[in-house]
Design a protein around this motif. Structure first.
Motif, PDB file in Angstrom:
ATOM      1  N   MET A   4       0.267   5.407   1.615  1.00  0.00           N
ATOM      2  CA  MET A   4       0.325   4.643   2.585  1.00  0.00           C
ATOM      3  C   MET A   4       0.846   4.573   3.822  1.00  0.00           C
ATOM      4  N   ASN A   5       0.240   3.935   4.915  1.00  0.00           N
ATOM      5  CA  ASN A   5       1.530   3.603   6.014  1.00  0.00           C
ATOM      6  C   ASN A   5       1.308   2.696   6.568  1.00  0.00           C
ATOM      7  N   VAL A   6       2.579   2.528   7.261  1.00  0.00           N
ATOM      8  CA  VAL A   6       3.407   0.794   7.606  1.00  0.00           C
ATOM      9  C   VAL A   6       2.037   0.263   8.079  1.00  0.00           C
ATOM     10  N   PRO A   7       1.598  -1.206   7.879  1.00  0.00           N
ATOM     11  CA  PRO A   7       0.829  -2.216   8.563  1.00  0.00           C
ATOM     12  C   PRO A   7       1.449  -2.120   9.415  1.00  0.00           C
ATOM     13  N   GLY A   8       0.103  -1.774  10.720  1.00  0.00           N
ATOM     14  CA  GLY A   8       0.668  -2.134  11.955  1.00  0.00           C
ATOM     15  C   GLY A   8       1.112  -3.420  12.580  1.00  0.00           C
ATOM     16  N   TRP A   9       1.027  -4.952  11.969  1.00  0.00           N
ATOM     17  CA  TRP A   9       2.079  -5.839  11.916  1.00  0.00           C
ATOM     18  C   TRP A   9       3.906  -6.320  12.345  1.00  0.00           C
TER      19      TRP A   9
ATOM     20  N   PRO B  16       6.372   8.577  -2.912  1.00  0.00           N
ATOM     21  CA  PRO B  16       4.899   9.000  -2.755  1.00  0.00           C
ATOM     22  C   PRO B  16       4.992   8.711  -4.712  1.00  0.00           C
ATOM     23  N   GLY B  17       3.713   7.884  -4.501  1.00  0.00           N
ATOM     24  CA  GLY B  17       3.387   6.756  -6.172  1.00  0.00           C
ATOM     25  C   GLY B  17       4.526   6.107  -5.724  1.00  0.00           C
ATOM     26  N   LEU B  18       5.083   5.504  -5.133  1.00  0.00           N
ATOM     27  CA  LEU B  18       5.291   3.926  -5.004  1.00  0.00           C
ATOM     28  C   LEU B  18       4.610   2.964  -4.083  1.00  0.00           C
ATOM     29  N   PRO B  19       4.220   2.033  -4.642  1.00  0.00           N
ATOM     30  CA  PRO B  19       3.303   1.331  -3.663  1.00  0.00           C
ATOM     31  C   PRO B  19       4.033   0.779  -2.602  1.00  0.00           C
ATOM     32  N   VAL B  20       4.369   1.181  -1.444  1.00  0.00           N
ATOM     33  CA  VAL B  20       5.673   1.160  -0.469  1.00  0.00           C
ATOM     34  C   VAL B  20       5.240   2.500   0.633  1.00  0.00           C
TER      35      VAL B  20
END
Length: 105
Positions: free
Chosen positions: A1-6, A92-96
């Motif tokens: 998951m990539n960092v959100p644009g906002w 990896p594997g964490l929701p961050v």
């Protein structure tokens, strides 16, 4: 998951380092309007060759942004600086979200 644009409100320009020539450093084509989070503070970091140097700006980008050490960056303030060290941040594997931190001189 990539960092959100906002979470990346600033826009920078990156000219990726492409090696040396007889006339100095070579840079690839500039990537303009790269989303980033820029903090212009003074910190002590280690350069690629292990020397202790002063970083005057830290930039957070998405992990897929191409910015090798020695690349030239233009910050939102208009200041041009050089990338000293790049640190990927993944979990990896964490929701961050994954990010990349660029320390600039």
């Amino acid at each position: 998951m990539n960092v959100p644009g906002w979470l990346l409100p600033h826009r920078i320009t990156i000219e990726p380092y492409d090696g040396e020539s007889a006339y100095g450093p070579l840079y690839g084509p500039p990537a303009a309007n790269v989303p980033a989070l820029v903090t212009e503070t003074v910190r002590t970091v280690r350069s690629r060759d292990g020397r202790e140097v002063t970083s005057t700006a830290q930039v957070i980008t998405a992990p897929d942004v191409i910015c090798p050490a020695e690349s030239r960056l233009t910050l939102p303030s208009g200041r041009t600086t050089t990338a000293l060290h790049i640190a990927p941040h993944t979990a990896p594997g964490l929701p961050v979200p994954g990010t990349q931190e660029v320390m600039c001189e």
